[in-house]
Design an enzyme around this catalytic site. Structure first.
Site, mmCIF file in Angstrom:
data_model
loop_
_atom_site.group_PDB
_atom_site.id
_atom_site.type_symbol
_atom_site.label_atom_id
_atom_site.label_comp_id
_atom_site.label_asym_id
_atom_site.label_seq_id
_atom_site.Cartn_x
_atom_site.Cartn_y
_atom_site.Cartn_z
ATOM 1 N N CYS A 65 38.298 41.301 43.423
ATOM 2 C CA CYS A 65 39.318 42.081 44.111
ATOM 3 C C CYS A 65 40.653 41.414 43.787
ATOM 4 O O CYS A 65 40.698 40.444 43.031
ATOM 5 C CB CYS A 65 39.048 42.203 45.611
ATOM 6 S SG CYS A 65 39.217 40.695 46.581
ATOM 7 N N GLY A 68 40.424 37.981 45.268
ATOM 8 C CA GLY A 68 39.068 37.446 45.208
ATOM 9 C C GLY A 68 38.535 37.042 46.566
ATOM 10 O O GLY A 68 37.332 36.885 46.748
ATOM 11 N N GLY A 70 38.613 38.691 49.642
ATOM 12 C CA GLY A 70 37.842 39.726 50.324
ATOM 13 C C GLY A 70 36.483 39.939 49.689
ATOM 14 O O GLY A 70 35.469 40.074 50.381
ATOM 15 N N ARG A 109 44.275 39.365 40.168
ATOM 16 C CA ARG A 109 45.689 39.029 40.023
ATOM 17 C C ARG A 109 45.908 37.756 39.218
ATOM 18 O O ARG A 109 46.799 37.677 38.389
ATOM 19 C CB ARG A 109 46.324 38.876 41.408
ATOM 20 C CG ARG A 109 47.768 38.463 41.378
ATOM 21 C CD ARG A 109 48.325 38.337 42.799
ATOM 22 N NE ARG A 109 49.639 37.756 42.762
ATOM 23 C CZ ARG A 109 49.895 36.450 42.835
ATOM 24 N NH1 ARG A 109 48.914 35.589 42.968
ATOM 25 N NH2 ARG A 109 51.132 36.012 42.779
#
Length: 151
Positions: A65, A68, A70, A109
């Site tokens: 995600c 990372g 979550g 990200r």
């Protein structure tokens, strides 16, 4: 090895992850934004990938995600899963060695292509420790899972 992969967004690093795993000879089971029509919510797709591991349908999983965090939280709610958020190769090696992690969590990200390769190299090279103290810690975590009330 069969590896479940989830991502809540169809980002270049998520596609690169799937390509890299297949290039290393792994069978990849996709979830979330990587599978057309699947629920891309980070909690849902991370849980699905983690359940593949817990059920024995996959040997390991990689959940992604934006940060990372979550994805790792959702995966760790599945009994039998030991997910580790890894932002570098050293952490990935330690997660496999000391924690016998079976799910790798990554940030969409922060993970570049070269960093992804380093993390995967360390992850797959890592072997669970045979040290008694390390094994006892993993056993303790397994007992925590067993003590959870059924949903």
């Amino acid at each position: 090895m069969r590896i479940a992969v989830s991502s809540d967004m169809d980002e270049p690093v998520a596609r690169l992850l799937v390509e890299e795993l297949r290039g290393r000879g792994h069978e990849v089971l996709t979830h979330g934004a990587l599978r057309p029509g699947d629920d891309p919510g980070w909690a849902v797709c991370s849980e699905r990938a983690a359940r593949e591991v817990a059920a024995g349908h996959a040997d390991q999983a990689v959940v992604c995600c934006w940060t990372g965090t979550g994805a790792s939280i959702a995966a760790n709610k599945v009994p039998g899963v030991r997910a580790a958020l890894c932002a570098d190769a050293y952490t990935a090696d330690g997660a496999r060695r000391w924690n016998d992690a079976n799910v790798l969590a990554l940030s969409l990200r922060l993970t570049s292509g070269p960093l992804l390769t380093e993390i995967l190299d360390a992850w797959f090279a890592g072997e669970p420790s045979t040290d008694a103290e390390d094994r006892e810690s993993v056993t303790h975590v397994t007992r925590l899972d067993a003590a959870r009330p059924a949903p």
